[in-house]
Design an enzyme around this catalytic site. Structure first.
Site, PDB file in Angstrom:
ATOM      1  N   ASP A 108      -6.770  27.200  10.878  1.00 44.12           N
ATOM      2  CA  ASP A 108      -6.732  26.180  10.503  1.00 44.12           C
ATOM      3  C   ASP A 108      -6.729  24.851  11.664  1.00 44.12           C
ATOM      4  O   ASP A 108      -5.959  24.218  11.553  1.00 44.12           O
ATOM      5  CB  ASP A 108      -5.553  25.775   9.330  1.00 44.12           C
ATOM      6  CG  ASP A 108      -4.271  25.611  10.089  1.00 44.12           C
ATOM      7  OD1 ASP A 108      -3.410  25.182   9.587  1.00 44.12           O
ATOM      8  OD2 ASP A 108      -4.127  26.351  11.454  1.00 44.12           O
ATOM      9  N   ASP A 118      -4.878  25.669  17.257  1.00 45.02           N
ATOM     10  CA  ASP A 118      -5.833  26.699  16.990  1.00 45.02           C
ATOM     11  C   ASP A 118      -6.918  26.576  17.913  1.00 45.02           C
ATOM     12  O   ASP A 118      -7.549  27.667  18.318  1.00 45.02           O
ATOM     13  CB  ASP A 118      -6.479  26.634  15.453  1.00 45.02           C
ATOM     14  CG  ASP A 118      -5.306  26.551  14.612  1.00 45.02           C
ATOM     15  OD1 ASP A 118      -4.471  25.608  14.473  1.00 45.02           O
ATOM     16  OD2 ASP A 118      -5.166  27.644  13.684  1.00 45.02           O
ATOM     17  N   ASN A 151      -3.624  22.687   8.655  1.00 48.13           N
ATOM     18  CA  ASN A 151      -3.384  21.435   9.136  1.00 48.13           C
ATOM     19  C   ASN A 151      -4.019  20.061   8.421  1.00 48.13           C
ATOM     20  O   ASN A 151      -3.358  19.299   8.543  1.00 48.13           O
ATOM     21  CB  ASN A 151      -3.743  21.657  10.620  1.00 48.13           C
ATOM     22  CG  ASN A 151      -2.833  22.581  11.364  1.00 48.13           C
ATOM     23  OD1 ASN A 151      -1.716  22.561  11.276  1.00 48.13           O
ATOM     24  ND2 ASN A 151      -3.472  23.499  12.202  1.00 48.13           N
ATOM     25  N   THR A 170      -3.918  32.312  12.612  1.00 43.21           N
ATOM     26  CA  THR A 170      -3.049  31.057  13.267  1.00 43.21           C
ATOM     27  C   THR A 170      -2.846  30.110  12.253  1.00 43.21           C
ATOM     28  O   THR A 170      -2.912  28.864  12.735  1.00 43.21           O
ATOM     29  CB  THR A 170      -3.828  30.858  14.532  1.00 43.21           C
ATOM     30  OG1 THR A 170      -5.045  30.228  14.152  1.00 43.21           O
ATOM     31  CG2 THR A 170      -3.804  31.554  15.725  1.00 43.21           C
ATOM     32  N   PHE A 216       5.380  25.957   9.275  1.00 38.78           N
ATOM     33  CA  PHE A 216       4.372  25.364   8.713  1.00 38.78           C
ATOM     34  C   PHE A 216       3.727  26.398   8.016  1.00 38.78           C
ATOM     35  O   PHE A 216       3.071  26.436   6.740  1.00 38.78           O
ATOM     36  CB  PHE A 216       3.634  24.531   9.551  1.00 38.78           C
ATOM     37  CG  PHE A 216       2.348  24.027   8.734  1.00 38.78           C
ATOM     38  CD1 PHE A 216       1.219  24.504   8.869  1.00 38.78           C
ATOM     39  CD2 PHE A 216       2.440  22.776   7.841  1.00 38.78           C
ATOM     40  CE1 PHE A 216       0.012  23.901   8.333  1.00 38.78           C
ATOM     41  CE2 PHE A 216       1.440  22.174   7.160  1.00 38.78           C
ATOM     42  CZ  PHE A 216       0.058  22.911   7.277  1.00 38.78           C
ATOM     43  N   ASN A 217       2.997  27.424   8.810  1.00 41.66           N
ATOM     44  CA  ASN A 217       2.027  28.551   8.319  1.00 41.66           C
ATOM     45  C   ASN A 217       2.364  29.138   7.025  1.00 41.66           C
ATOM     46  O   ASN A 217       2.078  29.547   6.029  1.00 41.66           O
ATOM     47  CB  ASN A 217       1.562  29.454   9.243  1.00 41.66           C
ATOM     48  CG  ASN A 217       0.629  28.573  10.327  1.00 41.66           C
ATOM     49  OD1 ASN A 217       0.027  27.489   9.786  1.00 41.66           O
ATOM     50  ND2 ASN A 217       0.372  29.142  11.729  1.00 41.66           N
ATOM     51  N   HIS A 233       1.533  27.057  19.936  1.00 37.89           N
ATOM     52  CA  HIS A 233       1.974  28.247  19.118  1.00 37.89           C
ATOM     53  C   HIS A 233       0.709  29.189  19.249  1.00 37.89           C
ATOM     54  O   HIS A 233       0.872  30.254  19.317  1.00 37.89           O
ATOM     55  CB  HIS A 233       2.071  27.501  17.643  1.00 37.89           C
ATOM     56  CG  HIS A 233       3.251  26.470  17.691  1.00 37.89           C
ATOM     57  ND1 HIS A 233       4.482  26.692  17.755  1.00 37.89           N
ATOM     58  CD2 HIS A 233       3.058  25.021  17.237  1.00 37.89           C
ATOM     59  CE1 HIS A 233       5.197  25.689  17.513  1.00 37.89           C
ATOM     60  NE2 HIS A 233       4.412  24.758  17.291  1.00 37.89           N
ATOM     61  N   ASP A 234      -0.300  28.560  18.677  1.00 39.55           N
ATOM     62  CA  ASP A 234      -1.564  29.619  18.289  1.00 39.55           C
ATOM     63  C   ASP A 234      -2.048  30.247  19.524  1.00 39.55           C
ATOM     64  O   ASP A 234      -2.460  31.645  19.384  1.00 39.55           O
ATOM     65  CB  ASP A 234      -2.664  28.860  17.598  1.00 39.55           C
ATOM     66  CG  ASP A 234      -2.223  28.507  16.289  1.00 39.55           C
ATOM     67  OD1 ASP A 234      -2.578  27.487  15.793  1.00 39.55           O
ATOM     68  OD2 ASP A 234      -1.159  28.625  15.910  1.00 39.55           O
TER      69      ASP A 234
END
Ligand code: RIB
Ligand code: CA
Length: 312
Positions: A13, A18, A42, A126, A167-168, A241-242
C-alpha cells in the site's frame, strides 16, 4: 555459483516505506519480481496504485502492476495519510508512470502466478492482507502452492495505530486472520523488530549522498516520515518497516526467528487487530507463523544503502 533468484510478488500500500522496500526488492538480484499488486491502506487504492507505477518508473522497471482490493473484507476502511502524506508519496519531482496498471485484478494475478509456479513464489506483503485473503478464498489450494508469505505487520508487543494493533493488521484484521489460519508458510515481521530500524538523520543523509535519483527520493520520503515519527514517538526518524520485510526475504539471517501461534483479534473493541503472539508456548497451540524476534539493524541498513546505490 549463486542460488537462483527467488520468484516474488510485491503486495502493498505505497506508502513511503513500501516505496523504499520495493526499490530494495527491485535492486536485488536475489529476487525475481514477477508482479506488483496494490491494496487499500496508507492511502486509498487509486493512490497506492498510482504510487506503484511511480516507484516502478523510478527504478526503471517494467514489472507489471495490478490494482487489488479497495477496502477491507468487513470493517470500514482505514488510511494513514497523516503518516504518509495525502498522496502517499510525499516527494517532489516524481514522474507519473507511462505504463497504466495491467487490467487483471491483483487477486486474479496472485492466483494465476502462483498456480503457474507451484512451490516457487514468495508473496512479500507490506500492507493489509486483503488481496492475499481474497486469493485464498477464491483458490483454496493457494496456501499449499505458495513458497511462503512474508508480511510486515502485527507485533509481539505494542501496536502503533492503537496501543494493541499495528496498522496493517488493524486495517483488515479479518484478512489477517484468514491468512494466519490458512496453513500457508508464513513469516511475520512485526513492529517489535521494525521499530528498531530507524531512518536517522545520518542514514537519510547517507541515502542523499548516494547521488542517484533513488537515493534522493528515498531521502526525501524518509525526511517527511521523520517529522511524523519525531512528533508521534519522539524518535529521530521513521521506522523502516517494509524495507525490513524485503530484507527478511533476501537476508533472513539478519533476523532472529521463533515459531509460535499467532491469533488475530477481530472482535470490535480495544484489542481489535491485535496479533496475540504465544511467545512462550503457553497455549500449546501449534505454531502458525515464524515471527521475527530480533534484528541486526546496522547490517540491515548497510545492505539497504548498498542496494539503493545500484539504482538509477
Ligand atoms: O505499521 C506499519 C505498516 O503500516 C507499514 O507497512 C506502513 O507502510 C503501513 O502500511
Ligand atoms: Ca505498507
Amino acid at each position: 555459483m549463486s542460488a537462483p533468484a527467488l520468484s516474488v510478488i510485491l503486495d502493498g500500500d505505497p506508502g513511503l516505506d513500501d516505496a523504499v522496500a520495493w526499490l530494495l526488492a527491485l535492486a536485488s538480484p536475489e529476487l525475481d519480481v514477477l508482479a506488483v499488486t496494490t491494496v487499500h491502506g496508507n492511502v486509498p487504492l487509486n493512490l497506492t496504485t498510482r504510487n506503484a507505477g511511480v516507484v516502478l518508473a523510478l527504478a526503471k522497471s517494467t514489472v507489471p502492476y495490478h490494482a487489488g482490493a479497495d477496502r477491507p473484507l468487513l470493517r470500514a476502511g482505514l488510511t494513514a495519510a497523516s503518516v504518509h502524506g495525502d498522496t502517499g508519496l510525499p516527494a517532489g519531482g516524481l514522474s507519473e508512470s507511462t505504463r497504466p496498471p495491467a487490467p487483471e485484478h491483483a487477486v486474479q494475478t496472485l492466483i494465476s502466478v502462483v498456480r503457474a509456479r507451484p512451490g516457487e513464489v514468495t508473496v512479500i506483503a507490506t500492507g493489509p492482507l486483503t488481496n492475499v485473503a481474497l486469493a485464498f478464498r477464491l483458490a483454496p489450494e493457494l496456501p499449499g502452492l505458495l513458497r511462503e508469505v512474508v508480511w510486515m505487520g502485527g507485533s509481539t508487543a505494542q501496536g502503533n495505530r492503537t496501543p494493541a494493533a499495528e496498522f496493517n493488521a488493524l486495517a483488515d484484521p479479518h484478512a489477517a486472520r484468514i491468512v494466519f489460519e490458512s496453513g500457508v508458510p508464513l513469516r511475520m515481521v512485526g513492529l517489535n523488530v521494525t521499530m528498531q530500524c530507524i531512518a536517522t538523520p545520518e542514514r537519510v543523509q547517507a541515502l542523499r549522498d548516494l547521488g542517484n535519483r533513488a537515493g534522493a527520493v528515498s531521502a526525501e520520503l524518509l525526511t517527511f516520515y521523520a517529522g511524523v515519527y519525531r512528533e508521534k514517538y519522539g524518535l529521530s526518524g521513521g521506522a523502516l518497516h517494509d524495507p525490513l520485510a524485503v530484507a527478511a526475504v533476501i537476508w533472513p539471517e539478519l533476523l532472529t526467528w521463533a515459531e509460535m501461534d499467532v491469533q488475530v483479534e477481530v472482535q470490535d473493541g480495544a484489542n481489535v487487530g491485535r496479533t496475540t503472539c504465544d511467545l512462550y508456548g503457553v497455549t500449546h497451540r501449534a505454531a502458525n507463523a515464524r515471527v521475527a524476534v530480533g534484528v541486526d539493524d546496522p547490517a540491515f541498513f548497510a545492505r539497504l544503502l548498498e542496494r539503493i546505490a545500484t539504482l538509477p
